[in-house]
Design an enzyme around this catalytic site. Sequence first.
Site, mmCIF file in Angstrom:
data_model
loop_
_atom_site.group_PDB
_atom_site.id
_atom_site.type_symbol
_atom_site.label_atom_id
_atom_site.label_comp_id
_atom_site.label_asym_id
_atom_site.label_seq_id
_atom_site.Cartn_x
_atom_site.Cartn_y
_atom_site.Cartn_z
ATOM 1 N N HIS A 119 -13.589 2.843 11.511
ATOM 2 C CA HIS A 119 -14.011 3.666 10.371
ATOM 3 C C HIS A 119 -15.530 3.857 10.354
ATOM 4 O O HIS A 119 -16.037 4.938 10.042
ATOM 5 C CB HIS A 119 -13.528 2.969 9.097
ATOM 6 C CG HIS A 119 -13.647 3.776 7.845
ATOM 7 N ND1 HIS A 119 -12.822 3.574 6.765
ATOM 8 C CD2 HIS A 119 -14.489 4.744 7.462
ATOM 9 C CE1 HIS A 119 -13.157 4.401 5.790
ATOM 10 N NE2 HIS A 119 -14.171 5.121 6.181
ATOM 11 N N TRP A 176 -17.002 -1.504 -0.004
ATOM 12 C CA TRP A 176 -16.109 -1.011 1.054
ATOM 13 C C TRP A 176 -15.531 -2.166 1.861
ATOM 14 O O TRP A 176 -14.379 -2.127 2.303
ATOM 15 C CB TRP A 176 -16.889 -0.049 1.961
ATOM 16 C CG TRP A 176 -16.112 0.438 3.132
ATOM 17 C CD1 TRP A 176 -15.317 1.549 3.198
ATOM 18 C CD2 TRP A 176 -16.033 -0.185 4.424
ATOM 19 N NE1 TRP A 176 -14.751 1.657 4.436
ATOM 20 C CE2 TRP A 176 -15.175 0.606 5.211
ATOM 21 C CE3 TRP A 176 -16.597 -1.319 4.986
ATOM 22 C CZ2 TRP A 176 -14.880 0.299 6.535
ATOM 23 C CZ3 TRP A 176 -16.305 -1.641 6.304
ATOM 24 C CH2 TRP A 176 -15.452 -0.837 7.059
ATOM 25 N N GLN A 235 -7.612 1.375 13.495
ATOM 26 C CA GLN A 235 -8.407 0.691 12.480
ATOM 27 C C GLN A 235 -9.542 -0.109 13.101
ATOM 28 O O GLN A 235 -10.679 -0.077 12.647
ATOM 29 C CB GLN A 235 -7.530 -0.242 11.648
ATOM 30 C CG GLN A 235 -8.266 -0.927 10.503
ATOM 31 C CD GLN A 235 -7.550 -2.177 10.039
ATOM 32 O OE1 GLN A 235 -7.469 -3.176 10.749
ATOM 33 N NE2 GLN A 235 -7.005 -2.120 8.825
ATOM 34 N N ASP A 292 -13.852 -5.384 2.016
ATOM 35 C CA ASP A 292 -13.065 -6.247 1.139
ATOM 36 C C ASP A 292 -13.270 -7.732 1.409
ATOM 37 O O ASP A 292 -12.813 -8.572 0.643
ATOM 38 C CB ASP A 292 -11.573 -5.912 1.273
ATOM 39 C CG ASP A 292 -11.236 -4.546 0.687
ATOM 40 O OD1 ASP A 292 -11.933 -4.126 -0.246
ATOM 41 O OD2 ASP A 292 -10.293 -3.905 1.173
ATOM 42 N N ARG A 294 0.855 -1.191 0.000
ATOM 43 C CA ARG A 294 0.000 0.000 0.000
ATOM 44 C C ARG A 294 0.887 1.235 0.000
ATOM 45 O O ARG A 294 0.842 2.057 0.902
ATOM 46 C CB ARG A 294 -0.924 -0.019 1.228
ATOM 47 C CG ARG A 294 -1.699 -1.310 1.376
ATOM 48 C CD ARG A 294 -2.658 -1.276 2.534
ATOM 49 N NE ARG A 294 -3.864 -0.509 2.239
ATOM 50 C CZ ARG A 294 -4.927 -0.492 3.034
ATOM 51 N NH1 ARG A 294 -4.946 -1.184 4.147
ATOM 52 N NH2 ARG A 294 -5.987 0.220 2.711
ATOM 53 N N ARG A 341 -10.224 4.706 -2.644
ATOM 54 C CA ARG A 341 -11.337 4.955 -1.726
ATOM 55 C C ARG A 341 -10.842 5.602 -0.438
ATOM 56 O O ARG A 341 -11.502 6.483 0.112
ATOM 57 C CB ARG A 341 -12.066 3.655 -1.425
ATOM 58 C CG ARG A 341 -11.186 2.590 -0.758
ATOM 59 C CD ARG A 341 -12.018 1.510 -0.080
ATOM 60 N NE ARG A 341 -12.693 0.647 -1.016
ATOM 61 C CZ ARG A 341 -12.533 -0.675 -1.051
ATOM 62 N NH1 ARG A 341 -11.669 -1.260 -0.228
ATOM 63 N NH2 ARG A 341 -13.217 -1.419 -1.891
ATOM 64 N N GLY A 360 -9.299 5.392 7.960
ATOM 65 C CA GLY A 360 -10.365 6.320 7.595
ATOM 66 C C GLY A 360 -11.110 6.858 8.803
ATOM 67 O O GLY A 360 -11.850 7.841 8.694
#
Length: 797
Positions: A640, A487, A686, A489, A358, A364, A706
């Site tokens: 999130h 959203w 997270q 995964d 990443r 997104r 997020g």
Amino acid sequence: MQYGYFDGPNREYVITRPDTPRVWSNYLGSRRYGGIVTPGAGGYSFTRSPAEGRILRHRYNSVPAELPGRQFYLRDHATGEFWSAAWQATAKPLEEYETETRFGTGYAVISSRYRGIRSESLYYIPLGAEHEVWRLVVENGSDRARSLDVFSFCEFTTEWNLVNDMLNLQYTQYIAEARWADGFIAASSCARLPEDPGNFANRDQSRHWWMTQLGGVVTGYDCDRERFLGSYGGFHNPAAVQAGQCSNSAGISDNICGAIQSRINLEPGERATLLVLLGIGRAGDSGQRIAASYAEAGRVDGEMAALKAHWGGLLDCFQVETPEPAFDHMVNTWGAYNALMTFEWSRSCSLVYTGDHRDGLGYRDSVQDCLGVTLMQPGAVRERLLLMLSAQDATGGAQPEVRPWSHIPGEMRSTPPAHYRSDDCLWLFNAIPAYVAESGDEAFYDEVVPFADAGSASVLGHLRRAIEFNLERSGANGLPCGLLADWNDCLKLGYRGESVFVAFQLRLALNVFAEIAASRGRMEDAGWAREKLGELDEKIARVCWDGEWFIWAIAEDGTTFGTRTQPEGQLYLNTQAWAILSGAASEAQAESSLLAVRSRLASPWGVAMCAPPFQQTPVEVMRAVLFNPGNKENGGIFSHTQSWAVLAELMAGSVEVAWDYYRSFLPAAQNDRAEIREIEPYVHCQSTHSQFSERFGRSRVPWLSGTASWAHYVATNHLLGIRPREDGICIDPAIPASWPGYKVRRRFREMTLHISVTNPDGRNRGVRRLLVDGTEIDGTFIPFTALRDGTEIMATL
């Protein structure tokens, strides 16, 4: 149990116990040159990319988790005893070793006292620089003269590519060199290849970096790691430190390092200062130039003042004073700073994220990350949104990841259909209107932006293509396909399986697009969107309601998930929240679904993603079953999503429930329970182990999530209720009835607004009186023309 406290006036978190349950960290610098720092002086440094530009080596998931980092070792010349200026690496007994770490915005200060010697280590990266600064101040607090040897140490990579450096040893153990010359350690990788500064991604080029020390008398050095540590030594007892003398080794192949030894002699009460500089480029060029600039008196203090002023200027855009200090600490400093760091780094670098998989900007993620920083950095958000729009394919779908250093709009290879995610471009309908509302830049919608692969369109045209992408990829029930993933995964529906979550996102997008198009005089576009919205509403009403709550998804084979008849994953948080956020839920549906969330998903540590967790469902259908129950997407508390639950309760009118939810995942509110949460109490994470886990309350993956952006956005725009619009600003608080009020200082388009909210009757919301510079205004909206720099706004609930 507390391991530290918030110092609000100095915008710092102060760690008073270094033996935190897990290693805590902070960020330095920027993408140009950045790094991680810990209370044990651990972490690493890199330039541009943590995966392709790694300079200091770090071993992930090791024990201890933070070493080697940037160490100062101190050795008493008379006794031979040695220790480190941070508790790690030597980990002296805490009953004998006093220490405190102050984490601030872009810096760390580590103070310690041992055997009568006080030390203070400062670590920072100057604004816009490609080098870092370590400053060590040593003071003799004893009643006798002391002679000390100081060893500064870091472990270099052999190749800047992270994976090659750590794993491809048959190659990387033969390409690095480090030598001492003219007061510098000059390090290089593949030194005999030409440099290619215009093509950072090219690995077949030479890389150069350097290290030097100012102050003190240099008495030795080592550039070979094994010569400094010893072949069977460690960071806790380096061979050179034990012996009291570096061996003046050169680093030739194998593993290289930077170690510089100095002797300082101190009378009682006397101080000495050493400065270590580490940067990229050639030692004889940029190294000498930068080192010479630190001969200037006050250079470090000036750089630190500029660093604090930079971040302070951004944080000053929104400052609040409420009855809840934990809320204030997050909104005023740490929540905002967390959002800024997430915007800067995406998901590429931390003590968890390596950058390997990443490294760039996940589509997104990065679009959502704009939400939390728009009020602080509207210009940077505009630039980021243009970049992300240029990573949208002409199909309307998105390139999954954007690497700015290699992204060429209009020339990228089209994303293979099997790699598209269904939600990527729908986040633009949250982020772009937020930017336009904050900036007033309505012309942004007309700006022409190329697609990633071919062609171009206005921003409004890009938004339409995003909608068409999902409309053109519908399943058997006419709902948007989940494609590779929505959203979540972990959800594997088959390519043409249908995502109810994305259906609600699409509904919101159609509404937003219709409003934007109408405001731009594009009535045909607005009419098209409203027609599609009506068609979508019919499909949602026909298949998405299960009697008590909204379903999760429908697989390609027709299997429905998130129903009362399924033994696992019956209730899914995201579809309950987004049914309300999108306006799809009726009042009765909203009440019923939120009641189910409260009774089956909510807990003191947050709202679980689903229940019951998956244990028997085939992994081909639901990959969440890979995770232990109560972890991450398998019934864990995914941070999130918490802000979506808060927003849903606010929209349904349940303000107190919304605040209970917000406090349950508010890091600062858990400062006195750090032994349970374990990770940093000053940043979001997270996920948290939910009530379905045996480790309920443990949180993981701090900093880059997020969560940070959404939590800050919801706090400022919806809980405090100060929402910008293109033509002004709304004051519409939703606060606990117990609050007597609050005050905000907010920056809005070059104006500073002073907002005071009073709540004399203990209400949750509903502004009864609004005064703007003493003049009463009806409703909650203040037009831009009524505002000026210094406007005083008084709202009474």
